[in-house]
Design a protein around this motif. Structure first.
Motif, PDB file in Angstrom:
ATOM      1  N   LEU A 139       0.841  -1.197   0.000  1.00  0.00           N
ATOM      2  CA  LEU A 139       0.000   0.000   0.000  1.00  0.00           C
ATOM      3  C   LEU A 139       0.875   1.245   0.000  1.00  0.00           C
ATOM      4  N   GLY A 140       0.329   2.337  -0.524  1.00  0.00           N
ATOM      5  CA  GLY A 140       1.052   3.600  -0.472  1.00  0.00           C
ATOM      6  C   GLY A 140       1.421   4.169  -1.821  1.00  0.00           C
ATOM      7  N   SER A 141       0.867   3.614  -2.916  1.00  0.00           N
ATOM      8  CA  SER A 141       1.172   4.132  -4.247  1.00  0.00           C
ATOM      9  C   SER A 141      -0.108   4.604  -4.916  1.00  0.00           C
ATOM     10  N   ASP A 142       0.043   5.200  -6.117  1.00  0.00           N
ATOM     11  CA  ASP A 142      -1.117   5.678  -6.857  1.00  0.00           C
ATOM     12  C   ASP A 142      -1.996   4.543  -7.363  1.00  0.00           C
ATOM     13  N   SER A 143      -1.519   3.298  -7.245  1.00  0.00           N
ATOM     14  CA  SER A 143      -2.346   2.171  -7.677  1.00  0.00           C
ATOM     15  C   SER A 143      -3.338   1.740  -6.603  1.00  0.00           C
ATOM     16  N   ASP A 144      -3.244   2.321  -5.403  1.00  0.00           N
ATOM     17  CA  ASP A 144      -4.169   1.976  -4.328  1.00  0.00           C
ATOM     18  C   ASP A 144      -5.592   2.360  -4.696  1.00  0.00           C
ATOM     19  N   GLY A 145      -6.525   1.539  -4.249  1.00  0.00           N
ATOM     20  CA  GLY A 145      -7.908   1.977  -4.254  1.00  0.00           C
ATOM     21  C   GLY A 145      -8.118   2.929  -3.090  1.00  0.00           C
ATOM     22  N   LEU A 165     -14.755   7.643  -4.320  1.00  0.00           N
ATOM     23  CA  LEU A 165     -13.798   6.570  -4.517  1.00  0.00           C
ATOM     24  C   LEU A 165     -13.146   6.755  -5.872  1.00  0.00           C
ATOM     25  N   ASN A 166     -11.932   6.197  -6.001  1.00  0.00           N
ATOM     26  CA  ASN A 166     -11.263   6.270  -7.299  1.00  0.00           C
ATOM     27  C   ASN A 166     -11.564   4.995  -8.094  1.00  0.00           C
ATOM     28  N   ARG A 167     -11.134   4.989  -9.341  1.00  0.00           N
ATOM     29  CA  ARG A 167     -11.472   3.864 -10.205  1.00  0.00           C
ATOM     30  C   ARG A 167     -10.840   2.542  -9.749  1.00  0.00           C
ATOM     31  N   PRO A 168      -9.560   2.525  -9.267  1.00  0.00           N
ATOM     32  CA  PRO A 168      -9.047   1.251  -8.746  1.00  0.00           C
ATOM     33  C   PRO A 168      -9.919   0.677  -7.630  1.00  0.00           C
ATOM     34  N   ALA A 169     -10.448   1.548  -6.755  1.00  0.00           N
ATOM     35  CA  ALA A 169     -11.323   1.057  -5.683  1.00  0.00           C
ATOM     36  C   ALA A 169     -12.608   0.480  -6.253  1.00  0.00           C
ATOM     37  N   ALA A 170     -13.196   1.171  -7.236  1.00  0.00           N
ATOM     38  CA  ALA A 170     -14.422   0.661  -7.851  1.00  0.00           C
ATOM     39  C   ALA A 170     -14.173  -0.693  -8.510  1.00  0.00           C
ATOM     40  N   ASP A 171     -12.998  -0.843  -9.144  1.00  0.00           N
ATOM     41  CA  ASP A 171     -12.671  -2.111  -9.792  1.00  0.00           C
ATOM     42  C   ASP A 171     -12.447  -3.216  -8.769  1.00  0.00           C
ATOM     43  N   MET A 172     -11.725  -2.899  -7.676  1.00  0.00           N
ATOM     44  CA  MET A 172     -11.455  -3.915  -6.656  1.00  0.00           C
ATOM     45  C   MET A 172     -12.728  -4.360  -5.947  1.00  0.00           C
ATOM     46  N   LEU A 173     -13.617  -3.411  -5.698  1.00  0.00           N
ATOM     47  CA  LEU A 173     -14.826  -3.723  -4.951  1.00  0.00           C
ATOM     48  C   LEU A 173     -15.945  -4.234  -5.849  1.00  0.00           C
ATOM     49  N   GLY A 174     -15.752  -4.096  -7.156  1.00  0.00           N
ATOM     50  CA  GLY A 174     -16.770  -4.579  -8.075  1.00  0.00           C
ATOM     51  C   GLY A 174     -18.075  -3.822  -7.973  1.00  0.00           C
TER      52      GLY A 174
END
Length: 372
Positions: free
Chosen positions: A234-240, A253-262
């Protein structure tokens, strides 16, 4: 046998391939003509032809009225604030390349310009102006218009632009997504008669992600959840990133979070306990204790590393007068029971959905609470 990967075409070869594609598609106007183009460029060219554009016609980079510009600047203040520090950093990264940065709103109108713009060169100064409409419908195929039409990062060089008049440009573009899941604008890196720099597509994509993260963090929230998969740091721009208010509702929320959480874009994201299979108090307690990342189950059966941090003034009162958190093992058992119910009692199917063994399902379900 040569085991090395094939080298990209040299500059003259690249320009020759582009010219060949222009003749194949733009001169013959054959909708079925093959072209050695990136798919997004081919689609953009054909959209331009469909709008009745002629690649040899002159174009004007027209500015909209002052009142429209003023309204656009006011409406895009969150985007401008989020983008300012990111654009300053990326202009340092390309300081010696003669490329500059353009920020547009979701319609393709320029709302900010930064970098080494040669104001004595009309080909640079004509596009690097706040208020200029650089959408596909206005100036044909460019990184700006194509990015907003395709909603993906793109790279265009010289003659890959639709109009002859825009064949002096090389540009990279990436869309910027807001915390509600909608495209709010795009970031463009452009040079005039410059050396091709395909690496700028990566730079503009990373920069757009940083802007998206800043937009998400600007949403009002009491609790910030940083997410990533187990095994990922954790700690980079790839984090949700998930912003949660005091009552547990997801505010951004950002898009990585939306993708991870479905989950679908904000507005349907709902409450954080709709996706995280732990009580809300567990997340707030972890933030108060400043714990390291927790491995948290989702109702989907997946698990994520979650680091919870309180925003300023993030303390909250216990819900319904009770601060007691449900033990994580009980939540896990409830998750397994729910999966078995959804599988109509088929333990093997439930185990497959959860990604665990059938024996683990039986063991968890047979486990009794202390004192039971």
């Amino acid at each position: 046998m040569n085991s090395h990967p094939q080298s990209p075409p040299s500059h003259p070869q690249r320009l020759a391939l582009i010219e060949q594609a222009r003749k194949s598609v733009l001169d013959t106007r054959d909708p079925n003509a093959p072209a050695a183009l990136s798919p997004w460029i081919d689609r953009s060219w054909r959209r331009c032809l469909g709008m009745g554009f002629n690649p040899h016609q002159p174009i004007a980079f027209d500015a909209v009225t002052h009142s429209v510009v003023r309204n656009a600047i006011e409406a895009n203040q969150p985007l401008l604030r989020a983008a300012a520090p990111v654009i300053q950093s990326l202009t340092r990264a390309m300081a010696n390349t003669r490329y500059f940065a353009i920020l547009t709103d979701a319609s393709g109108m320029v709302i900010d310009v930064n970098g080494p713009v040669d104001r004595h060169n009309p080909q640079a100064s004509s596009i690097a102006r706040v208020g200029v409409d650089l959408s596909e419908r206005a100036v044909g195929t460019t990184a700006i218009g194509t990015t907003l039409a395709e909603l993906q990062p793109v790279w265009l060089h010289r003659g890959e632009h639709f109009f002859d008049a825009t064949s002096v440009y090389s540009c990279a573009g990436a869309p910027i997504w807001g915390p509600d899941g909608q495209c709010v604008g795009m970031l463009d890196l452009t040079g005039v008669n410059v050396v091709e720099q395909p690496a700028l597509k990566h730079l503009v994509t990373q920069s757009a992600r940083s802007i998206e993260n800043a937009l998400a963090l600007a949403r009002p929230h009491r609790l910030l959840l940083s997410l990533n998969w187990p095994g990922q740091s954790l700690g980079s721009d790839s984090d949700g990133l998930v912003c949660v208010d005091a009552d547990g509702h997801i505010t951004g929320l950002n898009r990585p979070a939306a993708d991870m959480l479905g989950i679908t874009p904000l507005g349907r994201a709902g409450h954080c306990t709709d996706v995280f299979a732990v009580p809300l108090e567990t997340l707030f307690d972890a933030a108060r204790a400043q714990r390291n990342a927790l491995e948290v189950p989702l109702w989907s059966g997946l698990r994520l590393n979650v680091h919870a941090r309180l925003n300023a003034g993030g303390e909250r009162s216990p819900m319904n007068g009770s601060g007691a958190a449900v033990p994580l093992k009980d939540v896990e058992t409830a998750l397994i029971r729910k999966a078995v119910e959804e599988a109509r009692g088929n333990v093997m199917e439930a185990a497959r959905a959860l990604g665990i063994s059938r024996a683990t399902v039986y063991r968890k379900l047979m486990r009794k609470k202390p004192g039971a």
